[in-house]
Scaffold this active site. Structure first.
Site, short mmCIF file in Angstrom:
data_model
loop_
_atom_site.label_atom_id
_atom_site.label_comp_id
_atom_site.label_asym_id
_atom_site.label_seq_id
_atom_site.Cartn_x
_atom_site.Cartn_y
_atom_site.Cartn_z
N TYR A 102 -3.73 -21.22 96.49
CA TYR A 102 -3.50 -19.85 96.01
C TYR A 102 -3.22 -19.94 94.51
O TYR A 102 -2.13 -19.59 94.04
CB TYR A 102 -2.31 -19.21 96.72
CG TYR A 102 -2.51 -18.87 98.18
CD1 TYR A 102 -3.74 -19.00 98.80
CD2 TYR A 102 -1.44 -18.43 98.95
CE1 TYR A 102 -3.90 -18.70 100.14
CE2 TYR A 102 -1.59 -18.11 100.29
CZ TYR A 102 -2.82 -18.26 100.88
OH TYR A 102 -2.98 -17.95 102.21
N ARG A 103 -4.17 -20.43 93.76
CA ARG A 103 -3.98 -20.67 92.33
C ARG A 103 -3.32 -19.48 91.64
O ARG A 103 -3.72 -18.33 91.85
CB ARG A 103 -5.31 -20.94 91.66
CG ARG A 103 -5.91 -22.28 91.98
CD ARG A 103 -5.24 -23.41 91.24
NE ARG A 103 -5.99 -24.66 91.38
CZ ARG A 103 -5.63 -25.81 90.88
NH1 ARG A 103 -4.51 -25.90 90.18
NH2 ARG A 103 -6.38 -26.89 91.04
#
Length: 573
Positions: free
Chosen positions: A480-481
């Site tokens: 989930y950058r």
């Protein structure tokens, strides 16, 4: 493979006298004319090279670039574009792309699917090339040995379909979105709706093939224990180019059960009761059951013009409906699950159902890559280690309604996730975590004002949640950058900057990743805004000795001469 040559003595003298030497900024045309013949020299099929290298002047450049952009925020005219997009067909193309980009001194960004929330696999503020792995999509399923060899550019939907073609009682524990690319998903510690039963995708990787900074093709034995550990959750793009993973399949029953149950806050506060009980049940129940919880601000059906909170439980149970209804009646009465809420189906049909297709959709839909589709979005993540109280939830509801659009996805842990050691892979978020939060906001129209508004909403809700989530560090999920939690300035290769986000993603595993990175890529060629830094690698942007600039210059100059090009020196005295 090193490709460098010493500079003429006169130039070296100028450098030693602290004369600034710089290479003219590379243009798309100059990089193309140098990169193409270089790549041709390395390719086993040289005649294919011109068909897989797309310069900005190529009529197909925009369509190839945009096909796997999944976040429309990074598909604007103003978004920095690569000088080239390379779409390899064979391993030698990948080897050549790494070696040639390194020789030129151009950043190489690796894309395997585009489900990259911050676009770091296809956007940079420095000159760069995209190595797009979407044509590496072969999948070989060996049911007898219960393994599959999956190339990095395959999608999860293709993986699930190919397994189903060979066996109706095998599956693989990975994400629920079928268009996610395998390379990034698995190397980042991929998870899905069987994680409580089987853990993460990376827990089932038994071999891999990677091309390292020297252009070598390495399998598990060739890369060694440390690098094999690092690419199973530490992000492959920090260490090389993933070609394929060999994964162990898992058994699934012939019949599974899915259900979706929603309750709203304006229905006698039933949503609050549901969420309170969900926290007590979802991480601790039968590990065959995964219950995702969606929390969204929605328009009230009771009071016109007002918003309320809707809580939706979406579940997969690896068993029959009667069993899960009985289980929920005992453990989760606030859900009010009935047999009518449940649908029994095959595992592959549950994959289709979770991907939001209707019940009449055939598994072949999983083969649709759905290219050139993107919404505007912002995502963030957190981990919860203690249940949130009723008072805490009520405050969260008020904040969500006030902000207006940002919602949550709660993904429960427990089961297998608590049994695997936190240092078995770089992914550290195991025992002690009840659930993971994804902050989620989407919008449909472009515009700076809209983007600022919605991203601000997500950040404000994230800030509000501080008392309820993990701390020291406040952990985050690599896949989930989120660039909000820290970045490494281009070229600096700063350990201190890298630790800001690295400890959040990897906790105590960060320093081991740095040590491995330093050993396998000391010059930090494989880098992005949140890559693993080195301790001793060259500071390619601000080297104290100037060695980084010299190395960059000599490699670029040598390649220019090799291909009959030219270089420009700008001497500033």
């Amino acid at each position: 493979m090193e490709n460098s040559s010493p500079l003429p003595s006169g130039v070296l003298l100028f450098l030693l006298l602290n004369v600034t030497v710089s290479v003219a900024a590379p243009t798309a045309e100059s990089v193309y004319t140098s990169f193409l013949p270089c790549l041709t020299n390395y390719a086993k099929s040289p005649d294919q090279v011109s068909k897989i290298v797309f310069a900005q002047t190529n009529s197909s450049f925009s369509s190839v670039l945009q096909a796997y952009i999944r976040n429309a925020r990074f598909n604007a005219t103003s978004t920095p574009k690569p000088l080239l997009v390379v779409t390899p067909l064979e391993e030698s193309h990948v080897q050549g792309a790494v070696i040639c980009a390194r020789n030129i001194g151009i950043q190489l960004k690796i894309r395997s699917g585009g489900h990259d929330y911050e676009g770091i696999s296809y956007v940079s503020d420095q000159p760069f090339i995209i190595l797009d792995m979407f044509q590496f999509r072969n999948i070989t399923v060996d049911v007898q040995n219960e393994v599959a060899v999956v190339q990095a550019g395959a999608t999860l939907g293709e993986v699930y379909y190919r397994i189903w073609e060979k066996s109706k009682v095998h599956g693989f524990p990975a994400g629920v979105c079928p268009t996610v690319g395998v390379g990034g998903h698995l190397s980042g510690g991929g998870y899905g709706n069987m994680l409580r039963k089987y853990g993460l995708s990376v827990d089932h990787v038994v071999d891999a093939k990677i091309i390292d900074v020297k252009g070598r093709i390495l399998d598990k034995e060739g890369m060694g224990e440390d690098l094999f550990w690092a690419i199973r959750g530490g992000g492959g793009a920090s260490f090389g180019v993933i070609l394929s993973f060999t994964v162990k399949l898992v058994p699934v029953p012939e019949v599974v059960t899915v259900y979706r149950v929603a309750k709203s806050l304006d229905q006698n506060e039933s949503a609050t009761a549901l969420v309170l009980q969900w926290q007590q049940v979802a991480p601790h129940t039968d590990d065959r059951l995964f219950m995702r919880l969606l929390l969204q601000p929605v328009s009230s059906k009771v009071v016109k013009g007002q918003k309320t909170i809707r809580a939706t439980v979406i579940a997969l149970f690896l068993g029959g409906a009667d069993e899960v209804v009985t289980l929920m009646g005992k453990e989760f009465p606030a859900l009010g699950l009935s047999k009518e809420d449940c649908t029994e189906m095959s595992w592959i049909d549950s994959v289709v159902w979770w991907a939001n297709f209707d019940n009449t959709t055939k598994p072949e839909a999983l083969l649709d890559r759905d290219v050139n589709t993107a919404s505007f979005l912002k995502r963030k993540s957190d981990y919860v280690q203690k249940p949130i109280s009723k008072e805490g939830l009520e405050g969260i509801w008020e904040k969500m309604v006030e902000l207006g659009k940002t919602g949550f996805v709660f993904n429960p842990y427990g089961g297998k996730m608590s049994e695997v050691s936190s240092d078995a892979t770089p992914f550290p978020h195991r025992a002690g975590n009840l659930f993971k939060i994804q902050y989620s906001v989407n919008w449909d129209e472009p515009g700076v004002e809209l983007e600022n508004n919605f991203t601000k909403q997500a950040r404000m809700l994230y800030s509000y949640m501080t008392p309820f989530v993990s701390s020291n560090p406040r952990s985050a999920f690599l896949n989930y950058r989120d660039l909000d939690i820290g970045t490494n300035s281009f070229g600096k290769n700063s350990y201190d900057e890298g630790a800001v986000y690295g400890v959040k993603y990897f906790n105590d595993n960060f320093d081991r990743l740095v040590k491995i990175k330093t050993a396998v890529d000391p010059e930090n060629f494989f880098r992005n805004e949140q890559s693993i830094p080195t301790h001793t690698g060259l500071d390619t942007g601000a080297s104290k000795s100037g060695a980084g600039k010299l190395s960059h210059f000599s490699r670029y100059w040598k390649l220019m001469l090799d291909v009959g090009g030219f270089f420009i020196l700008e001497l500033i005295i």
